[in-house]
Structures are given as C-alpha cells and as structure tokens.
Design a protein around this motif. Structure first.
Motif, short mmCIF file in Angstrom:
data_model
loop_
_atom_site.label_atom_id
_atom_site.label_comp_id
_atom_site.label_asym_id
_atom_site.label_seq_id
_atom_site.Cartn_x
_atom_site.Cartn_y
_atom_site.Cartn_z
N ASP A 73 12.16 50.55 -86.99
CA ASP A 73 11.07 51.40 -86.50
C ASP A 73 11.06 51.42 -84.98
O ASP A 73 10.84 52.47 -84.35
N VAL A 74 11.26 50.26 -84.38
CA VAL A 74 11.23 50.15 -82.92
C VAL A 74 12.40 50.90 -82.30
O VAL A 74 12.22 51.67 -81.35
N THR A 75 13.60 50.68 -82.82
CA THR A 75 14.77 51.34 -82.23
C THR A 75 14.67 52.85 -82.39
O THR A 75 15.08 53.60 -81.50
N GLU A 76 14.11 53.30 -83.50
CA GLU A 76 13.92 54.74 -83.68
C GLU A 76 12.90 55.28 -82.68
O GLU A 76 13.12 56.34 -82.07
N ALA A 77 11.81 54.56 -82.50
CA ALA A 77 10.78 55.02 -81.56
C ALA A 77 11.31 55.07 -80.13
O ALA A 77 10.91 55.92 -79.34
N LEU A 78 12.22 54.15 -79.80
CA LEU A 78 12.75 54.08 -78.43
C LEU A 78 14.06 54.84 -78.26
O LEU A 78 14.58 54.91 -77.15
N SER A 79 14.58 55.37 -79.37
CA SER A 79 15.87 56.08 -79.34
C SER A 79 16.98 55.20 -78.77
O SER A 79 17.76 55.61 -77.89
N ILE A 80 17.05 53.97 -79.27
CA ILE A 80 18.10 53.05 -78.86
C ILE A 80 18.75 52.46 -80.10
O ILE A 80 18.23 52.58 -81.21
N LYS A 81 19.88 51.82 -79.90
CA LYS A 81 20.60 51.16 -80.99
C LYS A 81 20.15 49.69 -81.08
O LYS A 81 19.69 49.12 -80.10
N PRO A 82 20.31 49.06 -82.26
CA PRO A 82 19.90 47.65 -82.39
C PRO A 82 20.48 46.72 -81.33
O PRO A 82 19.75 45.86 -80.83
N PRO A 83 21.77 46.84 -80.94
CA PRO A 83 22.26 45.92 -79.90
C PRO A 83 21.47 46.05 -78.59
O PRO A 83 21.24 45.06 -77.90
N SER A 84 21.03 47.25 -78.27
CA SER A 84 20.23 47.46 -77.07
C SER A 84 18.88 46.78 -77.20
O SER A 84 18.36 46.19 -76.24
N PHE A 85 18.31 46.86 -78.39
CA PHE A 85 17.03 46.21 -78.64
C PHE A 85 17.16 44.70 -78.44
O PHE A 85 16.35 44.08 -77.73
N TYR A 86 18.17 44.10 -79.05
CA TYR A 86 18.33 42.65 -78.96
C TYR A 86 18.68 42.22 -77.54
O TYR A 86 18.23 41.15 -77.09
N ALA A 87 19.43 43.04 -76.83
CA ALA A 87 19.76 42.71 -75.43
C ALA A 87 18.50 42.73 -74.55
O ALA A 87 18.36 41.91 -73.65
N ALA A 88 17.60 43.63 -74.84
CA ALA A 88 16.39 43.77 -74.01
C ALA A 88 15.32 42.76 -74.36
O ALA A 88 14.62 42.25 -73.48
N PHE A 89 15.14 42.46 -75.65
CA PHE A 89 13.98 41.68 -76.09
C PHE A 89 14.32 40.39 -76.84
O PHE A 89 13.42 39.60 -77.10
#
Length: 196
Positions: free
Chosen positions: A41-57
């Motif tokens: 849900d988060v990656t879709e809302a932010l238009s990013i891929k999971p690796p980007s999510f994990y790298a950021a947070f």
C-alpha cells in the motif's frame, strides 16, 4: 558521442523526499491503522519500488515511527499552547478536552487520534511506538497538574487521559463534533470539585 541516456539504477525516484513521503502516507495510517496498511500500500501510494521503501525507512515500523513523530509535531494537540501557567488548571484541562474533540472529528476519513488509536495495534512493536508517544503527552498533562495540585496529579491525569481515549474511540465510530464536544464538556464538570 552518444546521445542515449544511461539507464538509471533501480531505486528511489530522483525527486524522492523521505519527509514528503512520510507526510503523504500519514493519512493512510490514520485512516486504516497500522495493521491494515501494507508495504505494498505504501509503495503504491508513493509510486516507488519495495527496495526504495526499505532503503528509505528500513521497514514498516521505521516508517510508522516517523509518521507518528510527524503527527505529533504537526497535527496533534498543541499541549504547550493549552496547558498554560497563567490560567486555572481546570480551565486548561477543559480546553484540552474540547480541542481533542475538535481535532479527532476534523477529518471523517481519518478520525480520532493517530497515537491513541495506534495503541490498539495487533503488532507489539507498533503498540510500543504508539505508547511511547502517548506517554510523552501523558507526562505533559501530569506535570502541568502537579505544578499546582500535586496531590491530584495522578488521578486527574488518568481521568483526562481516559476521557481523551474515549473521545478518540467515539470519533472513530463516527460520532459528530457536536456529540464529542458535549462529552468533553460533561467530562470537564468532573474537574471542578478536585481542583476547587
């Protein structure tokens, strides 16, 4: 010389700003709660891929902690503005309850207090993060009361905190601002006797 652009390495978009991302997903957690919001849900809302999510947070709980921190700084009740030493304690606490009612009812799609509702999470880490933020607010109330009424600080802090929890829960159940304010005002009557 080639005019072809080099392919970008996978990762965060060029203009990705973690602080803006936190602001963007805060309503998602507020509306649905920690348990119901997935990384997808988060990656879709932010238009990013999971690796980007994990790298950021780091992980979902890391993002949630930042969301709660932002909420406390920007959208939560301004305790320091309401709990003032130049006004009677009962008046300030009544104002606190009314402000809680207003804020909890302000957005029907994200009703209640993000921190208070977070304490009901099924995830123990999420509950702990929310409780830590809640404890800070509760200590502010307690310290404010204790400055002038040290013998009443414990029980009145419990009374105010319990009322705020109830207001948040009722807001989540769809109670109108008018009903929440009515409850806050009735609860405020209970502050008069011990502080008189």
């Amino acid at each position: 010389m080639s005019t072809t652009e080099c392919p970008r390495a996978p990762g965060r978009p060029r203009n990705f700003d973690p602080e803006l991302a936190v602001a963007k997903v805060q309503p998602l957690f507020h509306a649905h709660g920690y348990d119901a919001v997935s990384v997808a849900d988060v990656t879709e809302a932010l238009s990013i891929k999971p690796p980007s999510f994990y790298a950021a947070f780091g992980n979902k709980i890391g993002l949630y902690e930042r969301v709660l921190g932002r909420y406390v700084q920007t959208d939560a009740i301004p305790f320091d503005d309401i709990l003032r030493s130049d006004k009677p304690v009962a008046e300030c606490l009544a104002a606190l309850l009314e402000e809680a009612a207003r804020r909890y009812a302000a957005d029907p799609h994200a009703a209640g207090c993000l921190v208070l509702e977070g304490m009901h999470s099924n995830d123990p880490q999420a509950r702990k993060v929310a409780r830590d933020f809640y404890s800070l607010a509760e200590h502010k109330i307690h310290d404010f009361i204790a400055q002038r009424h040290p013998n009443e600080a414990d029980r009145l802090t419990d009374y105010v905190s319990t009322t705020m929890l109830g207001l948040s829960g009722k807001a989540r159940c769809g109670h109108s601002l008018e009903r929440l304010l009515a409850s806050a005002r009735i609860a405020s009557l209970g502050l008069r006797h011990p502080l008189s």
